[in-house]
Design a protein around this motif. Structure first.
Motif, PDB file in Angstrom:
ATOM      1  N   LEU A  82      14.541 -37.067  -3.333  1.00 40.79           N
ATOM      2  CA  LEU A  82      13.922 -35.808  -2.914  1.00 40.79           C
ATOM      3  C   LEU A  82      12.432 -35.807  -3.231  1.00 40.79           C
ATOM      4  CD1 LEU A  82      14.396 -32.903  -1.838  1.00 40.79           C
ATOM      5  CD2 LEU A  82      14.635 -32.221  -4.218  1.00 40.79           C
ATOM      6  N   VAL A  83      12.094 -36.247  -4.429  1.00 41.36           N
ATOM      7  CA  VAL A  83      10.681 -36.330  -4.801  1.00 41.36           C
ATOM      8  C   VAL A  83       9.962 -37.343  -3.936  1.00 41.36           C
ATOM      9  CG1 VAL A  83       9.116 -37.081  -6.648  1.00 41.36           C
ATOM     10  CG2 VAL A  83      10.983 -35.515  -7.164  1.00 41.36           C
ATOM     11  N   GLY A  84      10.608 -38.459  -3.699  1.00 45.13           N
ATOM     12  CA  GLY A  84       9.987 -39.507  -2.911  1.00 45.13           C
ATOM     13  C   GLY A  84       9.747 -39.121  -1.466  1.00 45.13           C
ATOM     14  N   PHE A  85      10.672 -38.378  -0.883  1.00 39.22           N
ATOM     15  CA  PHE A  85      10.563 -38.054   0.529  1.00 39.22           C
ATOM     16  C   PHE A  85       9.874 -36.734   0.810  1.00 39.22           C
ATOM     17  CE2 PHE A  85      14.396 -40.898   0.851  1.00 39.22           C
ATOM     18  CZ  PHE A  85      13.705 -41.920   1.459  1.00 39.22           C
ATOM     19  N   CYS A  86       9.777 -35.839  -0.169  1.00 42.27           N
ATOM     20  CA  CYS A  86       9.184 -34.517   0.086  1.00 42.27           C
ATOM     21  C   CYS A  86       7.874 -34.311  -0.673  1.00 42.27           C
ATOM     22  CB  CYS A  86      10.171 -33.416  -0.300  1.00 42.27           C
ATOM     23  SG  CYS A  86      11.658 -33.433   0.687  1.00 42.27           S
ATOM     24  N   VAL A  87       7.905 -34.493  -1.963  1.00 45.65           N
ATOM     25  CA  VAL A  87       6.759 -34.159  -2.801  1.00 45.65           C
ATOM     26  C   VAL A  87       5.621 -35.170  -2.618  1.00 45.65           C
ATOM     27  CG1 VAL A  87       6.009 -33.822  -5.183  1.00 45.65           C
ATOM     28  CG2 VAL A  87       8.218 -32.943  -4.451  1.00 45.65           C
ATOM     29  N   VAL A  88       5.940 -36.438  -2.570  1.00 46.15           N
ATOM     30  CA  VAL A  88       4.896 -37.463  -2.448  1.00 46.15           C
ATOM     31  C   VAL A  88       4.111 -37.323  -1.142  1.00 46.15           C
ATOM     32  CG1 VAL A  88       4.482 -39.946  -2.280  1.00 46.15           C
ATOM     33  CG2 VAL A  88       5.979 -39.060  -4.054  1.00 46.15           C
ATOM     34  N   PRO A  89       4.759 -37.160   0.032  1.00 44.62           N
ATOM     35  CA  PRO A  89       3.955 -36.945   1.247  1.00 44.62           C
ATOM     36  C   PRO A  89       3.123 -35.667   1.198  1.00 44.62           C
ATOM     37  CG  PRO A  89       6.155 -37.626   1.856  1.00 44.62           C
ATOM     38  CD  PRO A  89       6.162 -37.376   0.370  1.00 44.62           C
ATOM     39  N   ALA A  90       3.666 -34.622   0.582  1.00 49.36           N
ATOM     40  CA  ALA A  90       2.894 -33.382   0.455  1.00 49.36           C
ATOM     41  C   ALA A  90       1.666 -33.602  -0.424  1.00 49.36           C
ATOM     42  CB  ALA A  90       3.768 -32.270  -0.122  1.00 49.36           C
ATOM     43  N   MET A  91       1.835 -34.323  -1.515  1.00 51.06           N
ATOM     44  CA  MET A  91       0.699 -34.614  -2.389  1.00 51.06           C
ATOM     45  C   MET A  91      -0.336 -35.488  -1.678  1.00 51.06           C
ATOM     46  SD  MET A  91       1.152 -32.971  -5.131  1.00 51.06           S
ATOM     47  CE  MET A  91       0.091 -33.709  -6.327  1.00 51.06           C
ATOM     48  N   LEU A  92       0.124 -36.444  -0.879  1.00 52.41           N
ATOM     49  CA  LEU A  92      -0.809 -37.267  -0.106  1.00 52.41           C
ATOM     50  C   LEU A  92      -1.566 -36.415   0.909  1.00 52.41           C
ATOM     51  CD1 LEU A  92       1.299 -40.497   0.485  1.00 52.41           C
ATOM     52  CD2 LEU A  92      -0.672 -40.204  -1.026  1.00 52.41           C
ATOM     53  N   GLY A  93      -0.895 -35.427   1.500  1.00 48.45           N
ATOM     54  CA  GLY A  93      -1.563 -34.513   2.426  1.00 48.45           C
ATOM     55  C   GLY A  93      -2.629 -33.692   1.731  1.00 48.45           C
ATOM     56  N   VAL A  94      -2.335 -33.205   0.542  1.00 53.50           N
ATOM     57  CA  VAL A  94      -3.318 -32.432  -0.222  1.00 53.50           C
ATOM     58  C   VAL A  94      -4.504 -33.312  -0.599  1.00 53.50           C
ATOM     59  CG1 VAL A  94      -3.677 -31.252  -2.438  1.00 53.50           C
ATOM     60  CG2 VAL A  94      -1.655 -30.750  -1.073  1.00 53.50           C
ATOM     61  N   LEU A  95      -4.239 -34.545  -0.993  1.00 56.71           N
ATOM     62  CA  LEU A  95      -5.310 -35.479  -1.325  1.00 56.71           C
ATOM     63  C   LEU A  95      -6.181 -35.759  -0.104  1.00 56.71           C
ATOM     64  CD1 LEU A  95      -6.584 -37.466  -3.389  1.00 56.71           C
ATOM     65  CD2 LEU A  95      -5.001 -39.179  -2.496  1.00 56.71           C
ATOM     66  N   TYR A  96      -5.566 -35.971   1.045  1.00 54.04           N
ATOM     67  CA  TYR A  96      -6.304 -36.222   2.279  1.00 54.04           C
ATOM     68  C   TYR A  96      -7.169 -35.015   2.649  1.00 54.04           C
ATOM     69  CZ  TYR A  96      -7.244 -37.292   7.153  1.00 54.04           C
ATOM     70  OH  TYR A  96      -7.865 -37.529   8.349  1.00 54.04           O
ATOM     71  N   GLN A  97      -6.620 -33.826   2.502  1.00 59.59           N
ATOM     72  CA  GLN A  97      -7.373 -32.607   2.800  1.00 59.59           C
ATOM     73  C   GLN A  97      -8.572 -32.475   1.870  1.00 59.59           C
ATOM     74  OE1 GLN A  97      -7.288 -29.559   0.702  1.00 59.59           O
ATOM     75  NE2 GLN A  97      -8.654 -28.511   2.097  1.00 59.59           N
ATOM     76  N   GLY A  98      -8.411 -32.813   0.606  1.00 61.73           N
ATOM     77  CA  GLY A  98      -9.519 -32.766  -0.340  1.00 61.73           C
ATOM     78  C   GLY A  98     -10.614 -33.758   0.015  1.00 61.73           C
ATOM     79  N   LEU A  99     -10.214 -34.955   0.421  1.00 59.77           N
ATOM     80  CA  LEU A  99     -11.204 -35.946   0.833  1.00 59.77           C
ATOM     81  C   LEU A  99     -11.952 -35.500   2.092  1.00 59.77           C
ATOM     82  CD1 LEU A  99      -9.178 -39.220   0.205  1.00 59.77           C
ATOM     83  CD2 LEU A  99     -11.090 -38.337  -1.129  1.00 59.77           C
ATOM     84  N   GLN A 100     -11.243 -34.887   3.025  1.00 61.31           N
ATOM     85  CA  GLN A 100     -11.893 -34.374   4.231  1.00 61.31           C
ATOM     86  C   GLN A 100     -12.885 -33.270   3.884  1.00 61.31           C
ATOM     87  OE1 GLN A 100     -11.785 -35.340   7.421  1.00 61.31           O
ATOM     88  NE2 GLN A 100     -10.541 -37.071   6.800  1.00 61.31           N
ATOM     89  N   ARG A 101     -12.506 -32.389   2.959  1.00 62.61           N
ATOM     90  CA  ARG A 101     -13.400 -31.289   2.550  1.00 62.61           C
ATOM     91  C   ARG A 101     -14.668 -31.854   1.913  1.00 62.61           C
ATOM     92  NH1 ARG A 101     -14.255 -26.830   4.506  1.00 62.61           N
ATOM     93  NH2 ARG A 101     -16.403 -27.278   4.118  1.00 62.61           N
ATOM     94  N   MET A 102     -14.519 -32.903   1.073  1.00 57.28           N
ATOM     95  CA  MET A 102     -15.695 -33.522   0.456  1.00 57.28           C
ATOM     96  C   MET A 102     -16.604 -34.136   1.507  1.00 57.28           C
ATOM     97  SD  MET A 102     -14.300 -35.248  -3.124  1.00 57.28           S
ATOM     98  CE  MET A 102     -14.662 -36.826  -2.490  1.00 57.28           C
ATOM     99  N   GLN A 103     -16.022 -34.761   2.522  1.00 54.82           N
ATOM    100  CA  GLN A 103     -16.819 -35.362   3.583  1.00 54.82           C
ATOM    101  C   GLN A 103     -17.567 -34.295   4.384  1.00 54.82           C
ATOM    102  OE1 GLN A 103     -14.524 -37.613   6.387  1.00 54.82           O
ATOM    103  NE2 GLN A 103     -16.330 -38.525   7.328  1.00 54.82           N
ATOM    104  N   ILE A 104     -16.913 -33.177   4.667  1.00 50.73           N
ATOM    105  CA  ILE A 104     -17.572 -32.083   5.392  1.00 50.73           C
ATOM    106  C   ILE A 104     -18.697 -31.503   4.555  1.00 50.73           C
ATOM    107  CG2 ILE A 104     -17.222 -29.729   6.244  1.00 50.73           C
ATOM    108  CD1 ILE A 104     -14.420 -30.643   7.144  1.00 50.73           C
ATOM    109  N   ASP A 105     -18.458 -31.293   3.266  1.00 49.19           N
ATOM    110  CA  ASP A 105     -19.504 -30.768   2.387  1.00 49.19           C
ATOM    111  C   ASP A 105     -20.695 -31.709   2.326  1.00 49.19           C
ATOM    112  OD1 ASP A 105     -17.997 -28.549   1.881  1.00 49.19           O
ATOM    113  OD2 ASP A 105     -17.260 -29.241  -0.077  1.00 49.19           O
ATOM    114  N   ARG A 106     -20.448 -32.992   2.257  1.00 44.54           N
ATOM    115  CA  ARG A 106     -21.528 -33.977   2.230  1.00 44.54           C
ATOM    116  C   ARG A 106     -22.334 -33.945   3.529  1.00 44.54           C
ATOM    117  NH1 ARG A 106     -18.804 -38.936   1.405  1.00 44.54           N
ATOM    118  NH2 ARG A 106     -17.865 -37.967  -0.398  1.00 44.54           N
ATOM    119  N   SER A 107     -21.639 -33.802   4.640  1.00 48.04           N
ATOM    120  CA  SER A 107     -22.305 -33.744   5.933  1.00 48.04           C
ATOM    121  C   SER A 107     -23.156 -32.478   6.049  1.00 48.04           C
ATOM    122  CB  SER A 107     -21.253 -33.777   7.042  1.00 48.04           C
ATOM    123  OG  SER A 107     -21.841 -33.554   8.288  1.00 48.04           O
ATOM    124  N   GLU A 108     -22.638 -31.354   5.577  1.00 48.93           N
ATOM    125  CA  GLU A 108     -23.411 -30.101   5.590  1.00 48.93           C
ATOM    126  C   GLU A 108     -24.637 -30.205   4.690  1.00 48.93           C
ATOM    127  OE1 GLU A 108     -20.734 -27.026   4.455  1.00 48.93           O
ATOM    128  OE2 GLU A 108     -19.864 -26.856   6.456  1.00 48.93           O
TER     129      GLU A 108
END
Length: 136
Positions: A82-108
């Motif tokens: 359950l952790v492997g199939f649900c929580v880990v992909p969700a955490m990877l999504g949150v990490l990806y969103q954070g990296l995207q936000r940092m890239q947008i902030d840098r561009s601004e």
């Protein structure tokens, strides 16, 4: 071995419409938990029950190493899945969103400069109604 496997094989043969029961009964030595589960008749083809065999091996490992009971080891494997199939992909999504936000902030920052210098507080009005720029 007992009559149960033979009876089960005869019932399966009747349900499948086969007359030869001996093909369904194959004597195996060393039958234990998970023995023969992932057997494959094709040499290079992937094994059919690799996932089931892995789950059984993991459960057996937890039983031997940690001294867990069979049911508790199954719950632990299920919780891990359950952790492997649900929580880990969700955490990877949150990490990806954070990296995207940092890239947008840098561009601004490159385009507009430092945005924190802008003062967004309300200005206090003074009682002086006359403009200093007007000639008297």
């Amino acid at each position: 071995e007992g009559a149960y496997p033979a009876l089960l094989a005869e019932t399966a043969a009747a349900a499948l419409g086969k007359k030869d029961v001996s093909s369904l009964i194959s004597p195996r030595s060393g039958m234990g938990a998970g023995a023969g589960v992932a057997s494959s008749s094709d040499g290079g083809a992937p094994q059919k029950d690799v996932i089931t065999n892995t789950l059984i091996r993991t459960s057996t490992f937890l039983q031997r190493r940690l001294g867990l009971s069979e049911s508790v080891s199954y719950y632990a494997v299920a919780a891990g899945a359950l952790v492997g199939f649900c929580v880990v992909p969700a955490m990877l999504g949150v990490l990806y969103q954070g990296l995207q936000r940092m890239q947008i902030d840098r561009s601004e920052m490159k385009m507009y400069g430092k945005i924190t210098d802008i003062d967004a507080t309300a200005k206090k009005r003074s009682d002086d109604d006359d403009d200093d720029d007007e000639p008297v």
